[in-house]
Design a protein around this motif. Structure first.
Motif, PDB file in Angstrom:
ATOM      1  N   ASP A 212       3.465   4.736  -6.750  1.00  0.00           N
ATOM      2  CA  ASP A 212       3.940   4.001  -5.793  1.00  0.00           C
ATOM      3  C   ASP A 212       4.640   2.696  -6.331  1.00  0.00           C
TER       4      ASP A 212
ATOM      5  N   ASP B  65       8.210  -2.174  -6.233  1.00  0.00           N
ATOM      6  CA  ASP B  65       7.787  -1.158  -5.110  1.00  0.00           C
ATOM      7  C   ASP B  65       9.283  -0.614  -4.336  1.00  0.00           C
ATOM      8  N   PRO B  66       9.652   0.309  -4.796  1.00  0.00           N
ATOM      9  CA  PRO B  66       9.063   1.638  -5.449  1.00  0.00           C
ATOM     10  C   PRO B  66       9.494   1.897  -6.913  1.00  0.00           C
TER      11      PRO B  66
ATOM     12  N   GLU C  55       9.005   5.226   3.345  1.00  0.00           N
ATOM     13  CA  GLU C  55       7.348   5.083   2.862  1.00  0.00           C
ATOM     14  C   GLU C  55       7.238   3.954   3.686  1.00  0.00           C
ATOM     15  N   GLU C  56       8.107   2.903   3.499  1.00  0.00           N
ATOM     16  CA  GLU C  56       7.620   1.540   3.916  1.00  0.00           C
ATOM     17  C   GLU C  56       7.329   1.444   5.402  1.00  0.00           C
TER      18      GLU C  56
ATOM     19  N   HIS D 285       7.956   7.293  -3.346  1.00  0.00           N
ATOM     20  CA  HIS D 285       8.898   6.793  -2.467  1.00  0.00           C
ATOM     21  C   HIS D 285      10.254   6.233  -3.375  1.00  0.00           C
TER      22      HIS D 285
END
Ligand SMILES: [Zn+2]
Length: 702
Positions: A373, A307-308, A344-345, A297
């Protein structure tokens, strides 16, 4: 990769934000600049953002939680407050409640059994749970099932803070005001846009009305820093908590309820917003209808350097490297798809919506999905379908560890020998392949593996640097370049690992699944089911005996109320034969396939006609799909894989052979029998397919 990260993490870029779109367009432009065919696919998803947030202690003293992460002077992007999302849990319901507070440890079902023993109910209370031990969405789900009216989730320094080391900016660990944002969607039912389960969230998709959405929390939920949680916990009295419930705050931990009374208020804008997946397609020259898919992502909670972005930059570098090979004349046999997912989160939105939109085509064509990720310094961690275990072990043997210069496989093997149990040490020394973990949920592989049955891998390096910036404003370029893979050599290692995996899968003569490691692992899963049942039987017999012996009456301290467990019927014996036979069938078929393959390879493949290879490949392509069932899992038909699923009460933690395992855990004996039959049948079908591929291969090799 350092420059990519500097650019992508320069500003907050949560899904649908201006810089999120800017990043998607920048990623698109890079792929195009390298000569790749790329496009953006847009989806429209429910993405609530907070209008109002409040947490106050009303009694016995007044305290107002700050609910903000302050600027840290040395960290330049921590001051970008106007673009930062506030600290909150997305997909919490609206709510405004005043209630007594109860501390529930991690807030998982076993914690509530402990509370029962203490005679404490959370009915009409606000619970405060610490992060850890489950997907965060499980905490409000279980709290609501027990009658709570609100849920606070905080980062205890025991699990995420000074217990492990110096806090940011002096060290890598979570500072007192750092907050873990995150989704509390009930992803055990389905992932993706809450309004469009099972179908792509395209512009005109049919959407559920908000009141019919089952994955939102039933009670208002907010996350807290440990600076904000400390006065609330300090105000609790009641019993001192059981020892394993204690965190690292410098105060005794009490359960409550009261005298702490808390006011919790959250209100959201319930908006549908656009998200932007970036997709690249490199057509296959021999098998264009067999797809190798690689994804990571690009959206973050805030600046998201780790992240990410730390793994997204590896993906970009793979794209650049493949484009260089294409310029030199390389043509992959199979089609390669690169994807940078958005959203994504919030709940794996971009990947799930893409998978649901293209489900029919993916079922017919997808051979593997390779995910990452985030990334750091240290060891290669791999989880995935066990049919890919041998394959990824092969890749890991050929990637050099940047620090020791040995292979990343060798380093991982030696680490297992250092840290493993006697059994794990023995295996690490003698089993040809290192075991990989099974996948539950928690990143973009979920829809591929769990909803469609596409063999998947999840890759990342880490373990040498700690971190305490997860989902906070401090996960940024300053933090990453001071406390993580500061030389970006493990970002390079990730690009080499995933890139090599993609190329080998794309160019293999036959799809490189291996079923012998798979059968071996399945055997361990069936054994662990038997152990689980035996454990439940022993435990229940022992408990019933102790109740009869009046153990609990004798040992109850009259000054500290506690309540004896209730007697219950002992679990019956179950018939595991359908599973055992299924595993045996796969083992036999796998050995046959292995022999046929070895013979074909010894013949150098020269006598294998391309047409027969293509038809065998088509069978192999369907092998992971055979492990799925049309009816899906009990309570959650979106999850169709019979071997791996996120736990209904753990969320990201995987349950293997989940239908059977959860029926035993929840003491549903008839359902356990039915699930054994269903999973056993899936294994039989799988064995039949492998056997048939092996027979074809024998014939082709003659
Ligand atoms: Zn992530």
């Amino acid at each position: 990769m350092r420059q990519y990260m500097r650019r992508l993490s320069a500003r907050p870029h949560h899904a649908s934000s201006p810089y999120d779109r800017d990043n998607a367009e920048w990623i698109l432009s890079k792929f195009k600049e390298w000569g790749l065919a790329a496009e953006i696919e847009t989806f429209y998803v429910l993405f609530p953002t907070p209008k109002e947030r409040a947490v106050e202690l009303l009694e016995p003293a007044k305290f107002v939680a700050r609910l903000e992460e302050p600027t840290i002077a040395v960290d330049p992007t921590s001051s970008q407050h106007s673009e930062q999302l506030p600290t909150y849990n997305v997909y919490s319901s609206d709510g405004d409640v005043i209630a007594p507070l109860v501390y529930v440890n991690y807030g998982v079902p076993s914690d509530y059994e402990q509370l029962d023993r203490l005679g404490i109910s959370v009915k009409d209370a606000i619970v405060i749970a610490r992060y850890g031990a489950s997907w965060r969405g499980i905490k409000p789900k279980v709290a609501a099932e027990h009658g709570a009216v609100g849920c606070l989730i905080y980062s205890d320094p025991r699990d995420d803070g000074y217990f492990d080391g110096d806090t940011f900016p002096n060290g890598a660990w979570r500072p007192k005001d750092g907050v873990q944002r995150g989704s509390v969607m009930d992803m055990t039912l389905y992932s993706g846009d809450p309004l469009t389960p099972g179908v792509g969230a395209t512009k005109d998709a049919k959407r559920l009305p908000l009141r019919d959405v089952k994955v939102l929390t039933k009670i208002p939920t907010l996350p807290l820093s440990y600076a904000d949680a400390q006065p609330l916990l300090a105000a609790l009295t009641g019993p001192v908590v059981p020892e394993p419930w204690r965190g690292a705050l410098n105060q005794p931990y009490h359960v409550g309820p009261g005298p702490a009374r808390v006011h919790l208020k959250v209100k959201f804008n319930w908006d549908v917003k656009p998200i932007y997946d970036v997709l690249v397609k490199i057509p296959g020259s021999v098998y264009p209808d067999e797809w190798i898919i690689r994804g990571n992502h690009h959206d973050a909670w805030v600046n998201g350097a780790e992240d990410p972005t730390s793994a997204q930059v590896a993906l970009l570098e793979e794209g650049r490297a493949l484009s260089e090979l294409l310029k030199q004349g390389w043509r992959p046999k199979r089609t390669i798809i690169y994807s940078a997912w958005d959203g994504e989160e919030q709940g794996l939105l971009g990947s799930t919506e893409w998978v649901e939109t293209h489900a029919d085509e993916l079922r017919a064509k997808a051979a593997v999905y390779i995910n990452s990720d985030s990334n750091g310094r240290g060891y290669l961690n791999v989880s995935g379908s066990h049919t890919l275990e041998r394959f990824i072990n092969g890749v890991a043997r050929d990637v050099q560890d940047p620090e020791t210069k040995m292979s990343v496989w060798k380093r991982d093997q030696l680490a297992r020998i250092e840290h493993g149990s006697a059994e794990e040490r023995g295996e690490a020394r003698t089993r040809p392949d290192l075991r990989i973990g099974a996948l539950g949920s928690g990143s973009d592989y979920t829809a591929f593996l769990q909803h469609l049955g596409i063999a998947s891998l999840h890759l990342g390096y880490g373990g040498e640097d700690g971190g305490g910036i997860y989902h906070s404003i401090y996960d940024d370029f300053y933090w990453y370049t001071h406390f993580s893979d500061t030389k970006f050599v493990y970002c390079r290692a990730l690009a080499q690992t995933a890139g090599t995996a993609v190329m080998r899968f794309a160019d293999a003569d036959l799809l490189p699944y291996d079923f012998t490691d798979f059968a071996d692992t399945l055997r361990t899963y069936v054994d662990s089911l038997k152990k689980l049942l035996k454990g439940a039987q022993d435990e229940s017999r022992e408990r019933n005996l102790e109740i009869q012996e009046q153990v609990f009456t004798a040992t109850a301290d009259p000054q500290r109320p506690s309540f004896p467990p209730k007697p219950e019927a002992a679990p019956p014996y179950l018939n595991f034969a359908p599973l055992e036979n299924g595993v045996e069938g796969i083992k036999r078929a796998a050995e046959h396939y292995q022999r046929a393959l070895a013979k074909a390879e010894a013949n150098d493949g020269t006598r294998l006609a391309r047409t027969s290879l293509a038809s065998i490949d088509q069978k192999l392509l369907r092998s992971e799909r055979k492990l799925t069932t049309a009816q899906g899992l009990p309570r959650r038909p979106w999850y169709v894989h019979e071997i791996y699923a996120p736990g209904y009460y753990t969320g990201y933690g995987v349950k293997t052979i989940p239908g059977v395992r959860e029926a035993i855990e929840e003491k549903k004996w008839q359902e356990a029998d039915a699930q054994v039959a269903i999973a056993g049948k899936a294994l039989d079908d799988e064995a039949e397919l492998i056997e048939s591929a092996a027979t074809d291969l024998d014939r082709a090799g003659q």
